[in-house]
Each structure stands twice: as C-alpha cells, then as structure tokens.
Design an enzyme around this catalytic site. Structure first.
Site, mmCIF file in Angstrom:
data_model
loop_
_atom_site.group_PDB
_atom_site.id
_atom_site.type_symbol
_atom_site.label_atom_id
_atom_site.label_comp_id
_atom_site.label_asym_id
_atom_site.label_seq_id
_atom_site.Cartn_x
_atom_site.Cartn_y
_atom_site.Cartn_z
ATOM 1 N N GLY A 1 50.664 37.931 42.138
ATOM 2 C CA GLY A 1 49.907 38.997 41.761
ATOM 3 C C GLY A 1 49.796 40.226 42.282
ATOM 4 N N TYR B 1 45.814 37.142 32.830
ATOM 5 C CA TYR B 1 44.367 37.147 32.677
ATOM 6 C C TYR B 1 43.872 36.929 31.210
ATOM 7 C CZ TYR B 1 44.512 39.185 37.517
ATOM 8 O OH TYR B 1 44.742 39.365 38.744
ATOM 9 N N HIS C 1 35.601 46.089 43.230
ATOM 10 C CA HIS C 1 36.205 46.056 43.987
ATOM 11 C C HIS C 1 37.399 47.019 44.004
ATOM 12 C CE1 HIS C 1 38.498 44.375 40.705
ATOM 13 N NE2 HIS C 1 39.603 44.414 41.341
ATOM 14 N N GLU D 1 41.784 47.230 44.995
ATOM 15 C CA GLU D 1 42.985 46.241 44.982
ATOM 16 C C GLU D 1 43.219 45.767 46.650
ATOM 17 O OE1 GLU D 1 44.395 44.986 42.241
ATOM 18 O OE2 GLU D 1 42.745 46.187 41.298
ATOM 19 N N HIS E 1 36.579 49.677 40.874
ATOM 20 C CA HIS E 1 36.501 49.769 39.357
ATOM 21 C C HIS E 1 35.987 48.081 39.152
ATOM 22 C CE1 HIS E 1 40.584 48.099 40.897
ATOM 23 N NE2 HIS E 1 40.646 47.185 39.898
ATOM 24 N N SER F 1 48.816 41.896 34.879
ATOM 25 C CA SER F 1 48.591 43.075 35.855
ATOM 26 C C SER F 1 49.370 42.407 36.923
ATOM 27 C CB SER F 1 47.013 42.831 36.191
ATOM 28 O OG SER F 1 46.971 43.674 36.967
#
Length: 475
Positions: A159, A166, A177, A179, A265, A277
């Site tokens: 990931g 997802y 959060h 990244e 975000h 992603s």
C-alpha cells in the site's frame, strides 16, 4: 484545482506532478485530475462477474460521538467475502445509498446518520485492477524516488510502494489523516459511485491537529501522533466554527485524486465502488519525511528510514543529519527551527511480518493498518479472552487478545503457553472470585446485595462503563 491534461502532457508522471505544483496545486493539499480519453487502465471493463477478487477481511466501521465530533473504530471481520458478495451487501436495502437531490443533499444525510448502521469497507486489499501492460500512470509501479526503499533496502511495503484496492459502500469512510511519513498519495476510482473528499491546506494542518488534540485529550496523551490511527472524524461544520479552512471535492469514476505531503484529508463513499491507491514521493517531500510525526504505540505503523533519501539528494547535509544536527524548519511550520529526526531503522519489514504470521494458526488474518484485531471465532473462545481498552471517550480503540494461563486463576499468571492442554475455564466463577475480592476491599460499612444471584454493592463508589458494538446477525 482540477487538471485536464492531454495524453502527451500525461505521459511523464513525475514531470506532471512538478507542473501541477508549479501552478500551486499543492497549496490546497489535494487536486483532481481528469485523465485523457486515450488512457484506459483496464481495457476489459469492470463486469463484477469477470473480476475474480476475494476480500480477505473487510472492516466494520463503528462510529460514536455527536455534534460533528466522532471516533471511528475499524473492527476487522474474520469472514472473507467475494467481490460479488460485497456488492450484494452494498446494494442491499440496509446499506444502499439513500435517495438524494444532489451531492450536497447526500453529504447532509451522511453527517446526520454517521453513527447509525455500521458500514463495511473492503480496505487495504492487495492487488490491482490495472492491466499488466499499462506503462503510463500504472499505480502498481509508479517511477518515483520512493522506489529507493525497494532498491536500496529491498523492502516492499504493501500500500506504500505497492498498490492497494479499496471497495466501498454507502457511508464507508476514511478518517482525518496524512499519509504514512507524510508522503504523496494517488487514488484512481475505477468504477462505481463517487467519493467525497475533504482536505486541509498543508499550511493549516497544525490548526486541525490543535483542534483534535484539545477535543480528544486522552487520545493525545496516550499517543502524540494518534491521528495516524485513522479514528478521528470532524465535520465541516466544526471546522468552520474553529476557522479551519478546508477544500471539498467529489471524485467520480475515471478520475484521479492526488494528495500532497502533510495534507490532511478525510472522506466517504456514496455507494458501491472500487478504487486503487498507493503512495509516492518527490524531492520536495524529503523535508516533510525527515520531520514527519511517528506513531510509536502501534506495531503496524509504517516507519521508513530517510537515510537513502538524504544520502542521494541532500549529500551536503548528510553528516550533520547523522549527528542529529540538521537544523531547519518543517516546510509548513516556518519560524520553528529544530533538528530533523535522527536516522531510524526500517521497522516495517515484510519478511518479519510474514514469518510472524506463518507462526500463527492458518485461520488467522493479517491486521490491517489502523484496524482493531479480528474478533475471535467461537472455536477460539476457550483459548483467548478479548478485552477492549476503550473508555467512554474511546481512549484507544484496540482489541487486545491474550492467552489464559494453564494454572489456577488465583496464582500468578504467565505468558508461557502450557505444556498440556488446559481445562476449559469457568469464566463466571473466576469473575465472581475477583469481584468479591474487590467488593470486600471497598472502604465503609458492608453493602447490600441487590440481586439474588450477583455481586452488586449498594454504594456510589462503584462505576461501570459499557460499550455496545452492533453487528449484523450473520457476524
């Protein structure tokens, strides 16, 4: 900002990221890209019947709170599902998208009903929906400097430098959060209903942190990087009340969302959909990575050593950085001079994780980042007791599993597994013994037993906190 590149502009991934930043796209923390028509990541289409995909452990999202401030517990389910089964669940009467006039109307319904009917989210599923021969903007193999983690350290981080899928349904969410290591992220919505994204401009990220720290003080005291637990939900109404600017954008099928370093975000899915992603990096990110907050209370958090990046791209600062004397400012916190974090080891070793998992029973499932451990099945109930450390304020949403000792409960316990199979425990009798001991140790006059079969003392000194998790009948 929204960009609509031509195919020629679109071909060079890193160059186009630099172009968007030259236009100031990173100042918003998020950007939407509508790719050119020539770019088709999956030529065969998205017929669910033809997509052989198994979701090993979807998560059930239990949300509590009120007045725009919520905590989300992600409970990892033990039962796997096929993509078709997940789609049928998402389109069922219980989980289907409500009728709405427009996106704003659906957004109001989301925040009004966020604590009702827990949604399932198939998050962090290893794999890709893109064609193997896709060379332009292939999320599974983006050519950025983050590849140094693999080439220099020989580490693949699921990931982070590989792709994750997802699959969402109505009301499945991702909490506020940034990244891991404050990296960039890219998200492509392959098919299905849209996603609504909220983003804080990086220059105002500290305002969001301050609001969250003051609101959820107990969480902050336990972990100063607890927003990386991906539990905190704050509504746009509350952000407005505290003068925190934010952006809102809706991502539809076939569109790409990019988030930038230190760009907080959050968001939610409008209904059944599928997205892909991963993370990536640029030279501009290195200063963010050197000063990124690290969660130290959870073993599944990603920690990447910055050694290879400083050595390759900041050789003039390398020696001072090794000595802990690389003084400077966080890119979004000007005026606050501090030394960059000293070198760390790469603590997210996939080989170690795999060896640990192989020592467990075959029925065990890997833990998703930001999720509680999977609930025990009925046949495991005699081997483990599950205790939640949640308080009424959801201090730490983690389900801890421990083995019961093979010796009597009154003796000292040990983590060493018994040599011979232990007899089944009578949990009721053990609880009675322990509660009696606590009851007798309470100061004051003897209390009155209020139940014919129980130990409830008639005193105001006793307090009980309960937490109810509502699961589907089949779970």
């Amino acid at each position: 900002m929204v960009f609509r590149p031509s195919y020629d502009e679109f071909v060079n991934f890193s160059a186009y990221i630099e172009y968007m930043e030259s236009r100031g796209a990173h100042k918003a923390g998020i950007v939407k890209i509508i790719p050119p028509r020539e770019w088709k990541p999956r030529k065969s289409g998205y017929d669910i019947e033809n997509i052989n995909m198994t979701i090993p452990a979807p998560i059930c999202q239990v949300v509590t709170g009120a007045h725009g401030l919520y905590q989300q517990i992600n409970i990892q389910q033990r039962r796997q599902m096929t993509l078709r089964q997940f789609m049928e669940k998402a389109n069922s009467e219980l989980h289907q998208t409500p009728r709405h006039i427009d996106y704003d109307d659906l957004e109001r319904k989301y925040w009004k009903n966020i604590t009702y009917i827990s949604a399932l989210y198939a998050a962090d599923v290893k794999g890709t929906l893109s064609d193997d021969d896709l060379d332009v903007w292939n999320i599974g193999r983006l050519d950025t400097i983050l590849n140094l983690v693999n080439t220099d350290y020989g580490i693949e981080i699921d990931g982070v430098n590989t792709a994750y899928l997802y699959f969402g349904m109505w009301k499945s969410s991702f909490a506020w959060h940034t990244e891991d290591m404050d990296l960039y992220s890219i998200n492509y919505l392959h098919f299905g209903m849209p996603k609504t994204w909220y983003a804080i401009p990086p220059a105002y990220g500290t305002r969001l942190e301050k609001l969250a720290n003051e609101t959820f003080k107990e969480n902050y005291q336990e972990c100063n990087a607890y927003l990386r637990h991906k539990m905190t939900m704050i509504s746009p109404k509350v952000l407005n009340q505290h003068n925190i600017p934010f952006n809102k954008i809706t991502q539809e099928a076939g569109e790409i969302i990019i988030t930038f370093p230190f760009g907080y975000h959050a968001g939610f899915n409008h209904g059944f959909n599928g997205a892909e992603s991963t993370n990536f990096a640029s030279k501009r990110w290195i200063e963010y990575g050197k000063r990124a907050s690290i969660c130290k209370c959870r073993s599944d958090m990603v920690k990447i050593s910055m050694e290879t990046f400083v050595r390759h791209f900041q050789p003039e600062r390398y020696e001072n950085w090794l000595k802990g004397k690389d003084y400077g400012c966080h890119p979004e916190k000007p005026g606050k001079i501090c030394a960059a974090s000293p070198p760390t080891l790469n603590e997210y070793q996939m080989e170690q994780l795999e060896s640990c998992q192989s020592s467990k029973t075959k029925s065990s499932l890997p833990q998703k980042r930001g999720c509680s451990l999977p609930m025990q099945s009925s046949e495991d109930d005699d081997k483990a007791s599950v205790s939640s450390s949640c308080s009424s304020r959801l201090k730490q949403a983690v389900v801890k599993i421990r083995k019961l000792p093979s010796i009597p409960a009154t003796a000292n316990t040990t983590d060493t597994p018994p040599a011979e199979p232990a007899e089944k425990y009578d949990f009721n009798s053990i609880a009675v013994v322990r509660i009696k001991r606590l009851w007798n140790d309470l100061p004051g006059e003897p209390g009155t037993n209020l139940l014919t079969n129980g130990i409830v003392k008639n005193t105001k000194r006793m307090r009980f906190q309960t937490k109810v998790l509502t699961l589907d009948d089949e779970d």
